[in-house]
Design an enzyme around this catalytic site. Sequence first.
Site, PDB file in Angstrom:
ATOM      1  N   LYS A  93      47.002  13.251  16.272  1.00 17.27           N
ATOM      2  CA  LYS A  93      47.369  12.819  17.624  1.00 17.27           C
ATOM      3  C   LYS A  93      48.012  13.970  18.366  1.00 17.27           C
ATOM      4  CE  LYS A  93      47.000   8.998  20.037  1.00 17.27           C
ATOM      5  NZ  LYS A  93      45.810   8.140  20.019  1.00 17.27           N
ATOM      6  N   GLY A 193      48.123  -7.833  29.913  1.00 14.98           N
ATOM      7  CA  GLY A 193      47.741  -6.466  30.244  1.00 14.98           C
ATOM      8  C   GLY A 193      46.304  -6.403  30.708  1.00 14.98           C
ATOM      9  N   VAL A 197      40.951  -1.735  29.247  1.00 22.17           N
ATOM     10  CA  VAL A 197      40.522  -2.509  28.078  1.00 22.17           C
ATOM     11  C   VAL A 197      40.765  -3.998  28.306  1.00 22.17           C
ATOM     12  CG1 VAL A 197      40.884  -2.945  25.620  1.00 22.17           C
ATOM     13  CG2 VAL A 197      40.887  -0.598  26.473  1.00 22.17           C
TER      14      VAL A 197
END
Length: 371
Positions: A93, A193, A197
């Site tokens: 990451k 949310g 996505v």
Amino acid sequence: MEKTLSKQGVQMESRFLSYMEKYDYENLFICQDNATGLKAIIAIHDTTLGSAVGGCRMWTYNTENEAIEDALRLARGMTYKYAAAGVNLGGGKCVIIGDPKTQKSEGLFRALGRFIDRLGGLYMTGEDVGTTLRDMEYIRMETEHIVTLPKELGGAGPISYATAFGVVQGMRACVKEAMGTESLQGVRVAVQGLGSVGYHVVEILHEEGAELLVGDIDQAKVEAVVEKFGARAVSPETIHAEDVDVYCPCALGAVINDNTIEQLKCKVVAGSANNQLKEERHGDMLHELGIVYGTDYIINAGGTVYDTDRLNTGGFNYERAMGKVTRIYETMTSLINISKEKNIPTYKAADLFAEQRIEEVKNAKALRTRI
């Protein structure tokens, strides 16, 4: 100029080294460039299965320690995500300390590209929170070690739909276990949310005939989704407490915690958000309550599975990539079966599943070197 570490600095270094030792990390790189203002951390957890891959996140971290902790935690998650998904890649990451709305520049991302290039393929990056395909194009100007790219540059293009599709496949497996049906027709789902996505999750669930409740801090997004898909708007702060079949967190992490667990009325928790469990014990608590948990890094792996299809295959193929994403249903079903057989939470079943694959590959590689 030589600089002596303060007592606090020594303690910080010791803490991170101890954490890396505990979870067997390989590398931690700190990158800075005065000319462009770049401040970045690259963490590499495990490369047993292949080069470490993980997105590049840009965020306004409060402290450097917070950024390092985030990079380490997310890198380890990528190792498990790829291992469980059957992908031959390791976990890494990159996080950039900065405001993605005001501090981006071509120079900053090209400087990061040069740092990544120095690693010679040990780490490959891609799009993540706070970064875009355009940012990836800048990185690509300095290194070939990048996964997420526009289609015109040989990449898969946007990946959010694939992530959402994978989430719904994992959700379907969880619903079958909790409710005895694979169909999502009439299933009440609360989606928290409505980013790229979350929006696609709502879109797919609407097509499946689910009954939708939605919440987001951005009221404009809520209004658009309500109008287009006939969803019912609820408060994003209390959506987890709605009387639904499935709670689907697609925003921030740590949403399953001491406070929210007491308020859950769902049968299933399955969403795209990373690190949904604030602590591992909260996964144990879900198990004790009989709530089926779609382990986050299992069911949100669709985007990265889709995105990395072109690696070692001669190029991206849409049908092949989406076929791999569809297998998330099978993987989640397997984890549910392991959970029941061993009487352990699904998050532990997922870890066990991933660790066994890494160990098997490690042993196979060791055998090759002994011949």
